[in-house]
Design a protein around this motif. Sequence first.
Motif, mmCIF file in Angstrom:
data_model
loop_
_atom_site.group_PDB
_atom_site.id
_atom_site.type_symbol
_atom_site.label_atom_id
_atom_site.label_comp_id
_atom_site.label_asym_id
_atom_site.label_seq_id
_atom_site.Cartn_x
_atom_site.Cartn_y
_atom_site.Cartn_z
ATOM 1 N N UNK A 191 5.402 -34.811 75.853
ATOM 2 C CA UNK A 191 4.842 -33.846 74.927
ATOM 3 C C UNK A 191 3.509 -33.066 74.827
ATOM 4 N N UNK A 192 3.010 -32.330 74.106
ATOM 5 C CA UNK A 192 1.224 -31.569 73.987
ATOM 6 C C UNK A 192 0.245 -32.779 73.330
ATOM 7 N N UNK A 193 0.873 -34.140 72.456
ATOM 8 C CA UNK A 193 0.219 -34.567 71.823
ATOM 9 C C UNK A 193 -0.114 -36.015 72.829
ATOM 10 N N UNK A 194 1.517 -36.580 73.696
ATOM 11 C CA UNK A 194 1.210 -37.553 74.663
ATOM 12 C C UNK A 194 -0.270 -36.654 75.966
ATOM 13 N N UNK A 195 0.120 -35.383 75.964
ATOM 14 C CA UNK A 195 -0.646 -35.271 77.066
ATOM 15 C C UNK A 195 -2.323 -34.478 76.402
ATOM 16 N N UNK A 196 -2.742 -34.692 74.994
ATOM 17 C CA UNK A 196 -3.496 -34.423 74.365
ATOM 18 C C UNK A 196 -4.399 -36.285 74.253
ATOM 19 N N UNK A 197 -3.636 -37.411 74.339
ATOM 20 C CA UNK A 197 -4.193 -38.423 74.357
ATOM 21 C C UNK A 197 -4.716 -39.031 75.730
ATOM 22 N N UNK A 198 -3.714 -38.776 76.765
ATOM 23 C CA UNK A 198 -3.933 -38.946 77.437
ATOM 24 C C UNK A 198 -4.777 -38.093 78.174
ATOM 25 N N UNK A 199 -5.628 -37.258 77.970
ATOM 26 C CA UNK A 199 -6.764 -36.571 79.118
ATOM 27 C C UNK A 199 -7.567 -37.232 77.649
ATOM 28 N N UNK A 200 -8.325 -37.718 76.589
ATOM 29 C CA UNK A 200 -9.232 -38.308 76.024
ATOM 30 C C UNK A 200 -9.353 -39.546 76.727
ATOM 31 N N UNK A 201 -8.435 -40.466 76.893
ATOM 32 C CA UNK A 201 -8.243 -41.818 77.637
ATOM 33 C C UNK A 201 -9.390 -41.235 79.105
ATOM 34 N N UNK A 202 -8.829 -40.200 79.710
ATOM 35 C CA UNK A 202 -9.654 -40.451 81.006
ATOM 36 C C UNK A 202 -11.326 -40.061 80.454
ATOM 37 N N UNK A 203 -11.600 -38.787 79.536
ATOM 38 C CA UNK A 203 -12.107 -38.831 79.157
ATOM 39 C C UNK A 203 -13.465 -40.472 78.678
ATOM 40 N N UNK A 204 -12.640 -41.220 79.135
ATOM 41 C CA UNK A 204 -13.969 -41.945 78.335
ATOM 42 C C UNK A 204 -13.532 -42.622 77.108
ATOM 43 N N UNK A 205 -12.309 -42.174 75.872
ATOM 44 C CA UNK A 205 -12.414 -41.779 74.592
ATOM 45 C C UNK A 205 -11.798 -43.634 74.214
ATOM 46 N N UNK A 206 -12.220 -44.477 73.185
ATOM 47 C CA UNK A 206 -11.374 -45.758 73.277
ATOM 48 C C UNK A 206 -10.528 -45.753 71.889
ATOM 49 N N UNK A 207 -11.315 -44.905 71.297
ATOM 50 C CA UNK A 207 -10.478 -44.945 69.664
ATOM 51 C C UNK A 207 -10.925 -43.466 68.852
ATOM 52 N N UNK A 208 -9.666 -43.201 68.286
ATOM 53 C CA UNK A 208 -9.953 -42.070 67.433
ATOM 54 C C UNK A 208 -10.479 -42.344 65.735
ATOM 55 N N UNK A 209 -10.932 -42.196 65.017
ATOM 56 C CA UNK A 209 -11.062 -42.507 63.780
ATOM 57 C C UNK A 209 -10.279 -41.726 62.564
ATOM 58 N N UNK A 210 -9.712 -41.887 61.447
ATOM 59 C CA UNK A 210 -9.225 -40.561 60.841
ATOM 60 C C UNK A 210 -8.042 -41.524 60.031
ATOM 61 N N UNK A 211 -7.310 -40.129 59.328
ATOM 62 C CA UNK A 211 -6.409 -40.334 58.323
ATOM 63 C C UNK A 211 -5.104 -39.805 58.858
ATOM 64 N N UNK A 212 -4.260 -40.808 58.859
ATOM 65 C CA UNK A 212 -2.982 -40.218 59.287
ATOM 66 C C UNK A 212 -2.219 -38.980 58.462
ATOM 67 N N UNK A 213 -1.520 -38.346 59.164
ATOM 68 C CA UNK A 213 -0.937 -37.314 57.390
ATOM 69 C C UNK A 213 -0.008 -36.117 58.831
ATOM 70 N N UNK A 214 1.092 -35.891 58.401
ATOM 71 C CA UNK A 214 1.885 -34.700 58.115
ATOM 72 C C UNK A 214 1.453 -34.298 59.042
ATOM 73 N N UNK A 215 1.063 -33.062 59.505
ATOM 74 C CA UNK A 215 0.624 -32.349 61.033
ATOM 75 C C UNK A 215 -0.486 -33.583 62.340
ATOM 76 N N UNK A 216 -0.701 -34.337 61.530
ATOM 77 C CA UNK A 216 -1.388 -34.991 62.199
ATOM 78 C C UNK A 216 -0.507 -36.346 63.135
#
Length: 580
Positions: A5-30
């Motif tokens: 899905x789009x979310x999985x693709x989004x995360x894969x691209x971040x990983x390819x860009x070298x992102x190791x972690x994402x900071x935040x507070x989880x909730x509904x739309x996220x």
Amino acid sequence: MAKQNVAEQFVDILARAGVKRMYGVVGDSLNPVVDAIRRNSAIDWVHVRHEETAAFAAGAEAQITGSLAACAGSCGPGNLHLINGLYDAHRSMAPVLALASHIPSSEIGLGYFQETHPELLFQECSHYNEMISNPEQMPRLLQTAIQHAIGRGGVSVVSMPGDVASKPAPEKSIEHALVTTRPTVRPGDDEIDKLCRMVDEAKRVTLFCGSGTAGAHAEVMEFAEKIKSPVGHALRGKEWIQYDNPYDVGMSGLLGYGAAYEATNECDLLVLLGTDFPYNAFLPDDVKIVQVDVRPEHLGRRSKLDLAVWGDVRETLRCLTPRVKPKSDRKFLDRMLKKHANALEGVVKAYTRKVEKHVPIHPEYVASVLDKMADDDAVFTVDTGMNNVWAARYLTPNGKRRVIGSFSHGSMANALPQAIGAQFTDLNRQVVAMSGDGGFSMLMGDFLTLVQHDLPVKVVLFNNSSLGMVELEMLVAGLPSYGTTNKNPDFAAIARAAGAYGVRVEKPKQLQSALKDAFKYKGPALVDVVTDPNALSIPPKISADMVTGFALSASKIVLDGGVGRMLQMARSNLRNVPRP
């Protein structure tokens, strides 16, 4: 294989860009994106207690690593909380990708619950700010956002409705190689030739350095030696240029010390290297000025320039230094070195005289002890306000230490969240948050983030029960202090109740052992030091129009006080001055 899905693709691209972690507070739309992170071993989700902390932490991580970092907030209020930390990251040129998740796409523009317009809200604190409204925009839009953040140095914001994140990704999406590092920028030959002529023609040259001298220490020292130039710095240039510097004349600006102001105003030619120093009241208006900066939009916006040079400092000096004629006259340099040493000799007593017995504890004493006890490669995160003063005066750079603060945005409450991001980059590196009681209490909830993730951050709390810098501003303006007093709890007791190490220090003789024990503790620790609220020493001659925010209009020396181990370096540099 199941379709992404789009979310999985989004995360894969971040990983390819070298992102190791994402900071935040989880909730509904996220939720779809966080679930995709859960199932992706390349990226971790870092749960914080406030989204402002998430943005500050991502910005600090990006400043430490030089690589892309990421944060996220759920729709409406969730991503609104990101904005202050994103302003700080953007103004610090930290490459950060922020995901502002959005309300259902069918409801946008209809006054739906929690509706905001992220594409408008984040416009001023980003290089790129767009919304993914359908799956076919992925991954090109995200790739474009990443390249803006890395290539231009700053924030990119991507908004995405939760329902779009859950949709199937297109089968034949276009993916291309990602830009993950920035190139060097070399000035043109004409600019190098002009700068060379100006340096050769000047009898007295001063170099004034900012954060753009990162990685160029050797080149700056070689150039200064060849042209016999004093070297001053702005606060953000301190960590990169002050250490191992036989030409050091201190820092200019509101928190300045030494002979930096004299050196920049008594030269024939002032060369600004990688600095966007905002306080133009400290810059001369009667000498020739050259500015070298990798960002052309910075050139000339603080002072009138005689030459603007577009290029990064290291490459510019590598081109320039071999071409300039060596200077043999050291008179100007030696005079500035003597002025610098004399200035520091005159104030050093402010932190050495009877401080071991003074109660409440002198904050200068706390900073000087902390500087000596901290690791050689420690990362210091520094709250805005009086802690900026103590960091500027007492922390000793050595080429391995880092000092991060909200030095361009000037936000309160930055030290604790920035320490979170700094510590995640290396759990074995010492990270010390120099917090004020005002800033710490503002985002105190995220002390629980240290406990939850077992981050060994050491919080040294300068607790004077007041908003000290604000009191100073009021005093300078001739106003009585009002609304600046904090009624504080025992912060150490709160730390212990949260499951961390906590100790309260009320007498100077307790300080060293408290810091030693806190540094030895393997988890998060807080040292609550009760400091003197009257440590706002200012010069005797000062008028109401001297300070507007952080800038001076009349006086060039603002805060008197000690200078820590910088005096030792100034004394040693005098050995280079020929004896008559």
